[in-house]
Design an enzyme around this catalytic site. Sequence first.
Site, PDB file in Angstrom:
ATOM      1  N   ARG A 196       0.831  -1.212   0.000  1.00  0.00           N
ATOM      2  CA  ARG A 196       0.000   0.000   0.000  1.00  0.00           C
ATOM      3  C   ARG A 196       0.865   1.262   0.000  1.00  0.00           C
ATOM      4  O   ARG A 196       0.565   2.233  -0.717  1.00  0.00           O
ATOM      5  CB  ARG A 196      -0.950   0.004   1.203  1.00  0.00           C
ATOM      6  N   HIS A 228      -5.303  -2.484   3.418  1.00  0.00           N
ATOM      7  CA  HIS A 228      -5.508  -3.236   4.656  1.00  0.00           C
ATOM      8  C   HIS A 228      -6.368  -4.475   4.406  1.00  0.00           C
ATOM      9  O   HIS A 228      -7.317  -4.760   5.128  1.00  0.00           O
ATOM     10  CB  HIS A 228      -6.129  -2.353   5.738  1.00  0.00           C
ATOM     11  N   GLU A 280     -17.878   6.508   2.913  1.00  0.00           N
ATOM     12  CA  GLU A 280     -17.380   5.805   1.736  1.00  0.00           C
ATOM     13  C   GLU A 280     -18.385   5.748   0.592  1.00  0.00           C
ATOM     14  O   GLU A 280     -17.999   5.717  -0.578  1.00  0.00           O
ATOM     15  CB  GLU A 280     -16.931   4.392   2.119  1.00  0.00           C
TER      16      GLU A 280
END
Length: 317
Positions: free
Chosen positions: A8, A106, A55
């Site tokens: 990431r 994640h 989101e």
Amino acid sequence: MAQVLATRMAFGQELLEIARENQNFVVCNADTKTCGLEKFGKEFPEREFSFGIAEQNLVAGAAGLAACGNKVFLATFAVFASMRACEQVRTFVCYPRLNVTIIGTHAGLQVGGDGATHAAIEDIAIMRSFPNMTVVQPADAVAARALAHAAVDFNGPLYIRLHRNPVADLYSPPNYRFEWGKARMVVDNGADLTMIVSGILLKKAVDAADALEKEGIHARVLDMATIKPLDEEAVIRSARETGAIITIEDHTILGGLGSAVAETVAEHCPVPVRRIGIRDRFGESGDPELLYRAHGMDTASITAAARELAARKNSYR
């Protein structure tokens, strides 16, 4: 000595570098520390849009920007991108085939320290079920950096699955080039079986192949960085030439890489298949390496599973 990075962070850092030369994309962020792109707005304030911890609005806003002709990257935890904003991804991004790259960070059991509900172990199954969506997952920082360059030039809905913790590099920068939809042969020890891997468990599969070689079991290891569209040609070739396949993924075995490979094998060249991953359970809290061991996803367990599959394959002869 080179710094060991999580995929990431390697991806996010590389995208920031690219942004200094390429002004043809914007970034949408949630109010989370994902991959370093939360710093994007400090350097490029007119190219970054923050939606807070919302989101569904994040994906809807990214879709709106893409509908106006922008190339858009959005970053959030994989569990939120795939589930909290599931309808928005399906209807606002995939249905109109907009130019939105979703960076899901994640992923998998590596978030054991953050709690069971944050473990995205269903995200690939969700994303690969959507028409028009491409799904990719790099195995190390070298692959993640190369993928950042490829993603900037990609057109259409794209889901990039990245990992929380640092992982040792398997690839070297001068020799690695990301190819969409192509498996990469990482180990070619022979034709007893093939391990097909996507993501950070690739190193464990390589170590397992080395252990098996010492036992006289000759395994191949394929890095299937692109899960959709799957490199069906490589899967079929592996089935025909080695006669047995193990899939390895930090994800549920239902609907992910294992399902994609098993579907291809069943339709084109039926051979014994063993899927290694999370078996119809939720994610858990705990040390990631201990969780991998508990779910049979550590090197010793992979080696044992391969040994058993080789014996099973031989029993069919």
